[in-house]
Design a protein around this motif. Sequence first.
Motif, short mmCIF file in Angstrom:
data_model
loop_
_atom_site.label_atom_id
_atom_site.label_comp_id
_atom_site.label_asym_id
_atom_site.label_seq_id
_atom_site.Cartn_x
_atom_site.Cartn_y
_atom_site.Cartn_z
N THR A 1 0.95 -1.38 0.10
CA THR A 1 -0.12 -0.02 -0.10
C THR A 1 0.81 1.05 0.10
O THR A 1 0.48 2.18 -0.70
N TRP B 1 2.37 1.64 -3.53
CA TRP B 1 1.40 2.13 -4.44
C TRP B 1 0.95 3.58 -4.28
O TRP B 1 0.69 4.25 -5.34
N THR B 2 0.60 3.98 -3.05
CA THR B 2 -0.22 5.22 -2.94
C THR B 2 0.86 6.21 -2.44
O THR B 2 0.83 7.44 -2.74
N PRO C 1 4.00 7.14 -6.28
CA PRO C 1 3.46 6.74 -7.46
C PRO C 1 4.30 6.68 -8.85
O PRO C 1 4.03 6.10 -9.76
N ARG D 1 4.87 3.29 -9.87
CA ARG D 1 3.91 2.61 -10.52
C ARG D 1 4.30 1.93 -11.87
O ARG D 1 3.90 0.64 -12.19
N LEU E 1 -3.59 -4.08 -3.92
CA LEU E 1 -3.66 -2.46 -4.50
C LEU E 1 -5.10 -2.07 -4.94
O LEU E 1 -5.59 -0.75 -4.75
N THR F 1 -6.72 -0.76 -1.73
CA THR F 1 -6.40 0.55 -1.44
C THR F 1 -6.73 1.63 -2.60
O THR F 1 -7.31 2.75 -2.19
N ASP F 2 -6.80 1.36 -3.78
CA ASP F 2 -7.09 2.46 -4.83
C ASP F 2 -7.52 1.45 -5.78
O ASP F 2 -7.00 1.15 -6.96
N SER G 1 -7.38 2.93 -9.80
CA SER G 1 -6.18 2.75 -10.38
C SER G 1 -5.70 1.17 -10.47
O SER G 1 -5.20 0.62 -11.82
#
Length: 690
Positions: free
Chosen positions: A394, A397-398, A401, A404, A433, A436-437, A440
């Motif tokens: 997490t 990924w957040t 970026p 990514r 992922l 979390t998001d 995306s």
Amino acid sequence: MSTEPAAGPHEGSSAKQGPGRPEEPERSEPAEQPQAQQAWDARRDLNAHAPRSMSFDGTNHGVTAQQIIGDVHQHYSFGGYRASHASGEIPQEALERLAEGFVLEGTEFDALVERLRREHVLVLTGDPHTGRRTTALMLLRAVGAVPVQSVDRKAKPEDLVPGERCGHVLFDLEPTRAQPLREAQILSVRDRLRAKHSYMVITTGHSPYIEDTVRLALWKPPPARAVLAVLLNQRVDAVTAERLLGLPAVTSLLARNQQLREVVPYADILVRADSAEIEQYAQRILEQQVREWFEESENTFSLREKAFLIALAAFNNGPYALTAELSDKLFERLRKTGDPDHGERIPVFGTHIGKRLQVARARLEADDVETEWGKVRQLNAAFNDDRTAPVLLTEVWTGHPAARPALTGWLDELSTDGRPFVRTRAAAAVAVLALTDLPSAMALVIERWADSRNPRQQLAAVSALTFAHRIKAPNVPRIIDGWSTDSETPKRCWVAVRAHGLIGPERPVETLASLRALARAQYDLPEADELIRTELPDSVALLLLSDAGDTALRELLRTFTDHPSTRALALHGFLAACSRTDDNPCPPLLARYARTTSALGGIALLLRAALGDRETNRRAEEALHGWIRAADQDPQTEEVLATLLPALVTEPREGARLEHLLDTVPGLDGRPKPAAATRLRALVRPLIPA
């Protein structure tokens, strides 16, 4: 038989593109596509290789986002002595304050004090964050070497000009290949210290650039519980301190081998008695540790080691060698992201397993692992705290970026790997992922995998959605339901059908409604999609053999006569379940319903209909032959068939057909007819009119 989609099953179709979303080139797709994989094998791999936090028995028992990745929390300033890089005198009051909480239990402190008295200089080494700085100061205080002067760590030990009857400390010396720490340097400074009746302690980590003849003093810290007990007893009475030490949150935290810098501030939190803060502290320090790893400069913590941490998060509790191998693939991608023209090769050697795992706060465990070739002994690497893996993914990924593109490219590569464990863990990482998001993760990974020509990537999309649903990522059923009705994207439709079979046990009624709607839509098409048409029964079969099998069977019977498509879906799904075998002697469908005699009526109805249907007759007879051969080896199977077979006879024609079937059961490998067939025929014969 249902299979994984073959190479390029929908060449003429194109995935829907969002507004302004460019078409991306297919990545990580080999020229020769892999063999197809059945739904049953996909489910086996999913369950066999899932991370422990995503292990599943068919029903989601309330795993939440907070349990997987936690909440976002405040930062803590951990306790301990923080040294500046400049030299100067350390205040006496600072030494006394540290002495109040210094714990000797379980340490070799007294022996180190005597050694310092004799030798006047110690090189104190040990693991990071074990209190080496504080110990160095306490050693000097114990031999009366005060005041204590802190020496700039950039200074060379041999350049020290000691003061009269005082102490000197050099924190965090970092020997290098160009400037190793040699015995001659230690001997030189020792002579000068003795002449001035002074002492010195040098702290350093484990380093290959310390000469073998340098006599090191290894520091091992006291138990974390002992430290916490001392700090609590300084703040509250003994009864309260013991009660606080016995709290479940405290015992759980201490069992994870926390660093002393994390244990020290916990004492103040426990004294404040805020139950929420006490419960959340372990999660907070975990998040802070992960942030520290990725905020460190590459000079302090190399990019290669950061790539290893990410790989370990994906393959936690997996083979160390595999994790290290795949982490270097990620390192190469990350390095190109930061410096596209970087031409330096990845070093083949030079990575110490022990040091790498120590920094990662991980361990090695030998374990027997089930593989395609049976159980094998493997050396697995795992974080000391299993929650580290999702928290780390997490954070990357957040919080970073820019990583990514490298991360998604790496996951693409993993999704087409020939090893099921690797593909499954890649999907599990994507599920975190998505938790979390979700937008995306869908746009950058899952949708592309679903639209891929590579069947392994399509299966990875199925697994990612399934894992995401297990850990309560939002809207997964909605996504699957939407894809299953989208006739413009048959690849995504196939992914949805396979996913329905895997998450369907949680929502069998809704799942079967979606499958029926899709079957009806395929029935109405001038030319049905063969891959989708053949996948539908396997998803129904997965439901019938799941814990939701009773509900699924009732739903199939309720709508059996609604439309030709629902009848065909029920029969083909039922026969797919009938044909399944496993390691148990009793066929799974019969074993599943042996305990529920009320379901036998439904099984008899579907089997009778399948035997009387021209399209399904042969498969139904083959299924019955298999059950009868199993009954020859297993009394339980014969007992269930003794109840089931009479229910198949409602008229003379059905009785004659069943009698003929029992008379013609072939034995395996040219053997005689199973004896169970004769015994079962004796039960059926009285039901047939003369």
